[in-house]
Design an enzyme around this catalytic site. Structure first.
Site, PDB file in Angstrom:
ATOM      1  N   ASP A 134     -19.094  17.011  11.039  1.00  0.00           N
ATOM      2  CA  ASP A 134     -20.101  17.904  11.587  1.00  0.00           C
ATOM      3  C   ASP A 134     -19.665  18.303  12.998  1.00  0.00           C
ATOM      4  O   ASP A 134     -18.801  17.671  13.600  1.00  0.00           O
ATOM      5  CB  ASP A 134     -21.456  17.181  11.623  1.00  0.00           C
ATOM      6  CG  ASP A 134     -22.604  18.137  11.913  1.00  0.00           C
ATOM      7  OD1 ASP A 134     -22.363  19.355  11.935  1.00  0.00           O
ATOM      8  OD2 ASP A 134     -23.733  17.656  12.114  1.00  0.00           O
ATOM      9  N   ASN A 153      16.105 -13.043  -6.488  1.00  0.00           N
ATOM     10  CA  ASN A 153      16.271 -14.466  -6.792  1.00  0.00           C
ATOM     11  C   ASN A 153      16.034 -14.762  -8.268  1.00  0.00           C
ATOM     12  O   ASN A 153      16.773 -15.543  -8.893  1.00  0.00           O
ATOM     13  CB  ASN A 153      15.307 -15.303  -5.951  1.00  0.00           C
ATOM     14  CG  ASN A 153      15.773 -15.428  -4.512  1.00  0.00           C
ATOM     15  OD1 ASN A 153      16.943 -15.223  -4.219  1.00  0.00           O
ATOM     16  ND2 ASN A 153      14.855 -15.753  -3.614  1.00  0.00           N
TER      17      ASN A 153
END
Length: 847
Positions: A334, A662
């Site tokens: 606004d 891994n």
């Protein structure tokens, strides 16, 4: 919407009770209840909340750490192994899982407590009587029997019976679908009165448009009409863009994990390795690939972000909205109080001919000062600007302002006259006028002056003044209604000015630099909006008006919305439509509003933003509340939101790339070696140690380049990142395997120990590379991340030489290994830096 065809139980039909009967039924009085009875009532009726359990206990939060199916399978497998093999290994696995769970629980509990404290700063409160004293209490603490005082903008705290009211109008659109505010009055209604006709009843979830009331709360929480329907439909907040990304990321990991576990387990069994060991190994691989601490890390990151934003006077009500806040690329706001000072100043009051008029000012003052609704800045400015306040008038009735009529009418009387005075948007005021009053007090046809009035209006609007019309009509003794707004006399207009904030141009430029486009949504006419645009540095603004939008299809609005700078003459329902159009174009849209008419737009936006001075209904609908109504505060909040998003994504990148590498290495090695490359307990210990540095990621520094523009989840980006850096990690794992097998001639224990040490150290140090797009030596990590990384590296180096080595199956490593490991880690870090530079060069515009 709640329908009227629900069965009604006579004993629960409180709208059929008199005030005295309702007070007796709730064991209350006209001055409310005592504090002493509140505890018993809360035990009987529960909390005044639509959530059955808004706060999980610490024990339930701890149990939730085990909700991962993989973790549960690991626990079950470890328990079974007690009877099938070495119980020591099973105990170790359970202890490591327990430590990981405690770590997640501790992080989440601390984050939840911090957020609870922040939410108390923006609680919705209501005015009630306790021990015959008026006091403000949180809406959640309201119980049946409370006597509550309501005014414009207040949220109804529970299904209530009206005891007293004055010009009370309520928005019940969510219940009845009625667009106009509904008038409410005390009274007794038949038991079979349908919900939409219960004029003596207020419903939880509705809110007051205008007027005042004293009400007796009869039902709270899930016992209310709103609570019943929310329970039936199991209403939940819409998923945020970030939550959608987390969910899709979860699906990606599930697919990879499932495939990996099945393949590794099957091959190990085919190779005649022990079934239980192979099963535990496969599950440990799955745990290793899964970022177990992701929920805790996200919660902690959000909580840290919320605390940081609170320091910038930005309070977060819904944690997930922080990520959307940082991802936001369009902000709809606004004008009043955000772009402008919000201190509306009355300029002048003019007659229809353009001359200054004391009568117009007096009529505007009567309308503004005697109305029972929400006094907005315009009303306050009019009230404060009129000096002759000795005029004696009494209010007879009121037709409150609504966003369709865009006008407010007050019927007033004194000893000599009874008149209705209307104030509002000029075009809407002229709609109900047929005559105009000129300077000598005579009346002429509106048609003769309309052109002159509109020319004067256009001139004033072009000069930046907000211009309202004022009209009146003589009325009789009967109450004036909406239908009586006709054949009125236009008496003139008042002009108001709300100057732009001093540094608003700099703030708008800051937003633009950060990739956030500001779009202004205002009820002012296009000429006023255009004048304001020039004042704040928006040259040649594209303006779209509410009437033009009404004539547009949704597809046409979608095509135009992105190019539009200012939406003028906008109605409340059009705000929601604008936001939906922008969202359909793939934008993350924020909306800043503080009015009674902003609730639906706040709900619709990806990030609903309000201020602590807003009406209750706006604060309730918002995700984020500003303690200072200023866009510069919002800029700082966006920075914190982006830092939070960046740190969350760091964990995702770290966990997925290192873990994927891994696990890929372990899966491959397990197929080539006659022994398991790591025991299940060693895998879990690796995961635990490498997770520790990542728990501090919420406090890590964030590079300025990351904050410059909004970012969003990109699953394809994460996939490529995981594969690129996972494969790179795996390459150096296999180099480690070569050193261990061909240079050191390692047996199973030496191999497992060597790879464990190298894996933990490289994973901990690579975090320092992955955490930044810059060369790692140009972007220093946060203090806590540095400290914990050093501690993990030291722990990995010392473990093989401590008494714990026999428990985990480690052996002391030869000195030669450390030289090779240092070389491998250095090469890994250099390679990762090169890969990072090449990767971001290709993907710089994708994330």
């Amino acid at each position: 919407m709640i329908t009227d065809n629900q069965p009604i139980e006579k004993e629960n039909a409180f709208w059929n009770l008199s005030s005295e009967q309702a007070i007796a039924k709730t064991k209350s009085s006209l001055k409310g209840i005592s504090e002493g009875s509140v505890f018993e009532k809360r035990k009987e009726f529960g909390s005044n909340s639509l959530k059955k359990n808004s706060h999980s206990s610490g024990f339930l939060l701890f149990l939730s750490q085990f909700r991962s199916p993989i973790t549960l399978l690991l626990v079950i497998a470890a328990v079974l192994s007690f009877g099938l093999q070495d119980s020591t290994e099973a105990i170790i696995i359970l202890v490591i899982v327990l430590i990981s769970s405690v770590l997640g629980w501790w992080q989440e509990r601390g984050a939840a407590n911090a957020v609870d404290q922040l939410l108390k700063m923006v609680q919705i409160k209501c005015r009630t009587f306790r021990d015959e004293i008026e006091k403000d209490i949180p809406v959640e603490e309201v119980v049946p029997g409370d006597v509550v005082l309501l005014a414009a903008g207040d949220v109804i705290p529970g299904d209530s019976l009206i005891l007293e009211s004055k010009e009370l109008f309520v928005d019940e659109a969510a219940f009845t679908g009625e667009t106009f505010p509904v008038e409410k009055n005390p009274g007794i209604l038949p038991v079979d009165t349908p919900l939409s006709k219960r004029s003596n009843t207020l419903f939880m979830g509705a809110h007051v448009i205008s007027g005042k009331a004293t009400v007796l709360v009869m039902r709270t929480g899930l016992h209310t009409e709103f609570g019943k329907i929310s329970n039936r439909l199991k209403l939940r907040q819409p998923e945020t863009d970030f939550e959608r990304g987390v969910r899709r990321f979860g699906y990606l990991l599930m697919e990879i994990t499932l495939i990996l576990v099945v393949i590794v387990f099957a091959i190990n069994v085919v190779l005649h390795k022990p079934v239980i060991d192979s099963f535990l190994f496969s599950l440990s691989l799955a745990v290793g690939l899964t970022p177990q601490l992701l929920p805790a890390i996200i919660t902690v990151n959000l909580a840290v972000g919320a605390r940081s934003m609170a320091k910038q006077k930005v309070i977060v009500k819904r944690l997930a909205s922080i990520e959307n806040f940082g991802s936001m690329n369009i902000l709809c706001s606004d004008k009043t109080g955000t772009i402008t000072e919000g201190k509306v100043k009355l300029n002048k009051a003019f007659s229809a001919s353009g001359e200054e008029s004391e009568k117009v000012l007096m009529y505007a003052w009567l309308n503004a000062s005697l109305q029972q609704g929400f006094h907005n800045p315009i009303d306050e400015s009019i009230i404060n600007s009129y000096s002759n306040k000795t005029v004696e008038y009494q209010v007879q009735s009121e037709v409150p302002y609504d966003f369709i009529r865009k006008r407010l009418t007050i019927q007033v009387k004194n000893a000599t006259e009874n008149i209705a005075i209307t104030k509002g948007a000029l075009k809407q005021v002229l709609e109900v006028c047929t005559k105009v009053e000129v300077e000598n007090g005579s009346l002429i046809s509106l048609g003769e002056k309309r052109t002159q009035i509109m020319e004067q209006y256009s001139k004033l609007s072009a000069e930046g003044f907000r211009t309202l019309g004022v009209a009146y009509v003589a009325s009789g003794p009967a109450d004036f209604t909406r239908q009586d707004e006709k054949e009125m006399v236009f008496v003139g207009f008042i002009t108001l000015f709300d100057p732009p904030k001093e540094h608003i141009q700099d703030t708008i430029q800051s937003l633009r630099t950060m990739g956030v486009e500001l779009k202004i949504i205002t009820g002012d006419n296009a000429l006023v909006a255009q004048s304001m645009a020039h004042l704040i540095g928006v040259e040649n603004p594209i303006i779209l008006t509410g009437p033009d939008m009404r004539a547009m299809s949704d597809s046409a609005l979608i095509n135009l919305a992105l190019r539009t700078n200012i939406f003028a003459e906008v109605e409340p329902n059009q705000k929601e439509r604008i936001i939906l159009a922008l969202k359909k174009l793939g934008n993350v849209v924020g909306f800043l509003g503080d009015g009674i008419n902003d609730a639906s737009a706040l709900h619709t936006a990806d990030v609903g933003i309000s201020v602590d001075t807003a009406v209750d209904v706006a604060k309730e609908a918002a995700d984020i509340v500003l303690l200072n109504h200023d866009l510069s505060v919002l800029v700082q909040g966006i920075v914190e939101g982006r830092k939070t998003f960046a740190n969350t994504m760091k964990y995702v990148f770290m966990a997925t790339s290192a873990n994927f590498g891994n696990m890929f290495s372990m899966a491959g090695a397990s197929l080539l070696l006659p022994f398991l490359p790591l025991l299940p307990k060693q895998i879990l210990l690796t995961n635990l140690l490498t997770d520790f540095p990542e728990t501090t990621i919420a406090t890590d520094r964030v590079d300025a380049v990351i904050i410059e523009k909004p970012h969003r989840w990109n699953i394809k980006f994460i996939q490529h990142y995981m594969i690129t850096f996972g494969i790179l990690s795996s390459v150096f794992d296999y180099l480690t395997f070569g050193v261990l097998l061909y240079i050191l001639k390692a047996d199973d224990k030496l191999f497992q120990t060597g790879w464990f040490v190298e894996s933990v150290i490289s994973a901990a140090l690579i975090v320092l590379v992955i955490r930044t797009r810059l060369p790692f030596f140009k972007s220093l990590p946060g203090r806590y991340l540095t400290i914990v990384t050093v501690l993990v590296v030291v722990a990995a180096l010392l473990l093989p030489f401590t008494p714990l080595n026999t428990i985990f199956g480690f052996v002391p490593l030869p000195t030669l290994f450390y030289g090779w490991m240092l070389l491998i880690v250095i090469l890994y870090i250099i390679s990762a830096e090169i890969a990072k530079r090449l990767f971001y060069r290709k993907w710089s515009n994708k994330f």
